[in-house]
Motif scaffolding. Structure first.
Motif, mmCIF file in Angstrom:
data_model
loop_
_atom_site.group_PDB
_atom_site.id
_atom_site.type_symbol
_atom_site.label_atom_id
_atom_site.label_comp_id
_atom_site.label_asym_id
_atom_site.label_seq_id
_atom_site.Cartn_x
_atom_site.Cartn_y
_atom_site.Cartn_z
ATOM 1 N N ASN A 247 14.598 2.475 42.948
ATOM 2 C CA ASN A 247 13.447 1.291 42.678
ATOM 3 C C ASN A 247 12.647 2.147 41.496
ATOM 4 N N PRO A 248 11.986 1.648 40.653
ATOM 5 C CA PRO A 248 11.014 2.062 39.821
ATOM 6 C C PRO A 248 9.928 2.996 40.343
ATOM 7 N N ALA A 249 9.563 4.096 39.737
ATOM 8 C CA ALA A 249 8.705 5.188 40.498
ATOM 9 C C ALA A 249 7.535 4.528 40.687
ATOM 10 N N SER A 250 6.892 3.709 39.989
ATOM 11 C CA SER A 250 5.759 2.900 40.147
ATOM 12 C C SER A 250 5.526 2.090 41.697
ATOM 13 N N SER A 251 6.800 1.837 42.096
ATOM 14 C CA SER A 251 6.840 1.007 43.351
ATOM 15 C C SER A 251 6.581 2.013 44.517
ATOM 16 N N TYR A 252 6.669 3.371 44.513
ATOM 17 C CA TYR A 252 6.473 4.238 45.544
ATOM 18 C C TYR A 252 5.451 5.352 44.902
ATOM 19 N N PRO A 253 5.013 6.221 45.930
ATOM 20 C CA PRO A 253 4.297 7.367 45.704
ATOM 21 C C PRO A 253 5.311 8.240 44.790
ATOM 22 N N ARG A 254 4.621 9.243 43.838
ATOM 23 C CA ARG A 254 5.232 10.185 43.046
ATOM 24 C C ARG A 254 6.096 10.886 43.829
ATOM 25 N N ARG A 255 5.514 11.217 45.153
ATOM 26 C CA ARG A 255 6.566 12.114 46.191
ATOM 27 C C ARG A 255 7.402 11.664 46.505
ATOM 28 N N ALA A 256 7.736 10.319 46.662
ATOM 29 C CA ALA A 256 9.173 9.658 47.031
ATOM 30 C C ALA A 256 10.194 10.071 45.859
ATOM 31 N N LEU A 257 9.840 9.975 44.470
ATOM 32 C CA LEU A 257 10.766 10.345 43.599
ATOM 33 C C LEU A 257 11.333 11.973 43.686
ATOM 34 N N LYS A 258 10.289 12.908 43.946
ATOM 35 C CA LYS A 258 10.651 14.096 43.864
ATOM 36 C C LYS A 258 11.313 14.606 45.147
ATOM 37 N N ILE A 259 10.972 14.048 46.180
ATOM 38 C CA ILE A 259 11.739 14.354 47.604
ATOM 39 C C ILE A 259 12.932 13.693 47.404
ATOM 40 N N GLY A 260 13.102 12.615 46.947
ATOM 41 C CA GLY A 260 14.481 11.949 46.652
ATOM 42 C C GLY A 260 15.398 13.013 45.748
ATOM 43 N N ILE A 261 14.860 13.172 44.677
ATOM 44 C CA ILE A 261 15.750 14.149 43.990
ATOM 45 C C ILE A 261 16.057 15.523 44.571
ATOM 46 N N LYS A 262 15.055 16.059 45.394
ATOM 47 C CA LYS A 262 15.408 17.336 46.096
ATOM 48 C C LYS A 262 16.510 17.077 47.182
ATOM 49 N N ALA A 263 16.446 16.085 47.702
ATOM 50 C CA ALA A 263 17.263 15.745 48.890
ATOM 51 C C ALA A 263 18.480 15.494 48.372
ATOM 52 N N LEU A 264 18.757 14.671 47.194
ATOM 53 C CA LEU A 264 20.150 14.616 46.877
ATOM 54 C C LEU A 264 20.802 15.847 46.158
ATOM 55 N N PHE A 265 19.977 16.676 45.623
ATOM 56 C CA PHE A 265 20.463 17.972 45.303
ATOM 57 C C PHE A 265 21.114 18.741 46.403
ATOM 58 N N ALA A 266 20.137 18.909 47.519
ATOM 59 C CA ALA A 266 20.679 19.538 48.807
ATOM 60 C C ALA A 266 22.144 18.955 49.287
ATOM 61 N N LEU A 267 21.976 17.600 49.288
ATOM 62 C CA LEU A 267 23.327 17.036 49.958
ATOM 63 C C LEU A 267 24.538 17.280 48.968
ATOM 64 N N CYS A 268 24.372 17.480 47.667
ATOM 65 C CA CYS A 268 25.387 17.305 46.723
ATOM 66 C C CYS A 268 26.011 19.043 46.626
ATOM 67 N N LEU A 269 25.451 19.919 47.043
ATOM 68 C CA LEU A 269 25.698 21.358 47.150
ATOM 69 C C LEU A 269 27.064 21.536 47.732
ATOM 70 N N SER A 270 27.222 20.530 48.928
ATOM 71 C CA SER A 270 28.291 20.584 49.801
ATOM 72 C C SER A 270 29.477 20.070 49.101
ATOM 73 N N LYS A 271 30.709 20.551 48.705
ATOM 74 C CA LYS A 271 31.801 19.848 48.000
ATOM 75 C C LYS A 271 32.399 18.601 48.908
ATOM 76 N N ASN A 272 32.206 18.803 50.019
ATOM 77 C CA ASN A 272 32.686 17.708 50.958
ATOM 78 C C ASN A 272 31.878 16.362 50.973
ATOM 79 N N THR A 273 30.868 16.422 50.228
ATOM 80 C CA THR A 273 30.060 15.223 50.233
ATOM 81 C C THR A 273 29.734 14.791 48.936
ATOM 82 N N ARG A 274 30.451 15.270 47.955
ATOM 83 C CA ARG A 274 30.147 14.953 46.641
ATOM 84 C C ARG A 274 30.884 13.661 46.117
ATOM 85 N N HIS A 275 31.946 13.309 46.555
ATOM 86 C CA HIS A 275 32.584 12.110 46.381
ATOM 87 C C HIS A 275 31.870 11.012 47.068
ATOM 88 N N VAL A 276 31.142 11.058 48.243
ATOM 89 C CA VAL A 276 30.498 10.175 48.650
ATOM 90 C C VAL A 276 29.067 9.827 47.836
#
Length: 417
Positions: A247-276
């Motif tokens: 969703n557009p960043a204006s719909s959520y607090p700025r923190r939502a965008l930052k945390i979402g990117i951090k969580a996505l990066f952490a999850l993608c560090l595992s080779k087993n979850t990248r295809h997901v």
């Protein structure tokens, strides 16, 4: 008011007794030590914490008691002086918030963790957590004090309690828990390796409260990073995390965008979850977010995730099919930071190695000039090696595009180096 205010700044003389004897600056939070001398709180705390300074700076008498007593009278006099000199450019200092004390912290943690008693209820427990969260928001010192009382373990126990049925209690315990760094490996493993706890956090990712969803993503990110383990139920987790970014960043607090990117990066560090991540639509969302604009740290982390996902064939294919991928990556080079340049070059290298059509697209977007600048710049050696490999790959595309896009280059906002 500036912390380093000098008399010449405003053309007025600050009363001597309003100045801290240590910093010689106007006191913002005057406190009195056991010798009767008054100092600014930050100055005397710094004095005591540095080396073996156990004496009063002015009287040189031993500090037998390190209790700091707020000097409310002096603080009010300082505030009145600031107001009286407002016409001279003096701003009123705000009333400082008092730091948490160990006794209050222990009492609030005890109240929050109580499960039985005369006046125990989910509302009273949530109220205690809310007060603790207020303390934690006020200062780093308060957060350290709260954490020192085994707060993280208590909060984990409250959050994942089998008999918890209060939305308010869940929300408050989760919000307080994510305010502390989760560096203990055993605590992270206790969360991420427990299917029941992972399932509970996954449900919170789809909560009606945006704050709860963001905090759930934050806890998942900390637990995955700290445990270095692959998370179960990854399909639903990726769906919840990506929804914070979709969703557009204006719909959520700025923190939502930052945390979402951090969580996505952490999850993608595992080779087993990248295809997901690829199947869940991460490539499209990442490129859309990068095209819309992010701050420097978020851009770096998003580009690092792009490069990671481009290491798989399905990731390359998904990014390559997005019309903005190559233009966004080319545009990022030398514009954001050395890290961003390296990640963008790495992702382009993966794409250009995969298919010739993406090499042609990159050359048409003016990447050759950017790569030549990279080789001559002060960016990292890894980035330069990636640039050199890309130049070799693109060699056959030069006759068609070469420097025909020199006008584009002239108009591009390349950051000088």
């Amino acid at each position: 008011m500036p912390r380093s205010l000098e008399p010449l700044d405003l053309g007025i003389q600050i009363p001597y007794h309003f100045r801290c004897p240590i910093s010689l600056e106007l006191m913002r939070d005057p406190v009195t030590v056991c010798t009767g001398q008054t100092y600014d709180r930050t100055s005397i705390e710094s004095w005591v914490s540095t080396g073996n300074n156990t004496t009063c700076p002015v009287t040189r008498a031993p500090l037998t008691d390190f209790t700091l007593i707020p000097n409310h009278t002096l603080r009010r006099l300082i505030q009145e002086w600031c107001v009286a000199n407002r016409s001279n450019g003096v701003e009123r200092i705000p009333t400082p918030k008092q730091p948490a004390d160990p006794t209050s912290v222990r009492a609030l943690l005890s109240q929050a963790s109580a499960t039985s008693g005369t006046h125990v209820s989910a509302r009273s427990r949530a109220a205690a957590l809310r007060r603790l969260r207020g303390f934690a928001r006020d200062s780093e010192k308060n957060r350290v004090l709260i954490a020192a009382h085994n707060a993280k373990e208590i909060l984990i126990r409250i959050l994942f309690s089998d008999d918890i049925d209060s939305t308010e209690l869940v929300s408050e315990s989760l919000a307080l828990l994510v305010m502390f760094p989760m560096t203990e490996h055993d605590k992270c493993v206790s969360i991420i390796s427990d299917p029941g706890r992972v399932e509970f956090l996954t449900r919170l990712l789809f909560d009606s409260s945006v704050e709860t969803r963001v905090n759930a993503a934050a806890l998942i990110e900390m637990a995955v990073t700290g445990s270095k383990e692959t998370v179960s139920n990854s399909e639903s987790i990726f769906e919840g995390v990506l929804d914070l970014l979709r969703n557009p960043a204006s719909s959520y607090p700025r923190r939502a965008l930052k945390i979402g990117i951090k969580a996505l990066f952490a999850l993608c560090l595992s080779k087993n979850t990248r295809h997901v991540a690829v199947s869940a639509g991460a490539p499209e969302i990442l490129i859309d977010r990068l095209a819309a604009g992010l701050d420097r740290c978020d851009t770096e982390r998003a580009l690092a995730t792009v490069e990671i996902l481009c290491r798989s064939p399905e990731g390359c294919a998904a990014f390559g099919e997005h019309a903005l991928t190559v233009p966004v990556l080319v545009k990022t080079i030398l514009r954001v930071s050395d890290r961003a340049t390296e990640y963008a070059a790495g992702a382009l290298l993966a794409l250009c190695t995969a298919e010739e059509r993406w090499r042609d697209e990159a050359a048409a977007a003016g990447v050759v000039v950017q790569l030549l600048l990279m080789v001559q710049s002060e960016c990292t050696e890894r980035a330069k090696r990636k640039a050199q490999k890309l130049l070799k790959l693109l060699r056959d595309s030069w006759p068609d595009y070469s420097f025909a896009n020199s006008d584009d280059f002239a108009c591009s906002e390349v950051v000088p180096f």
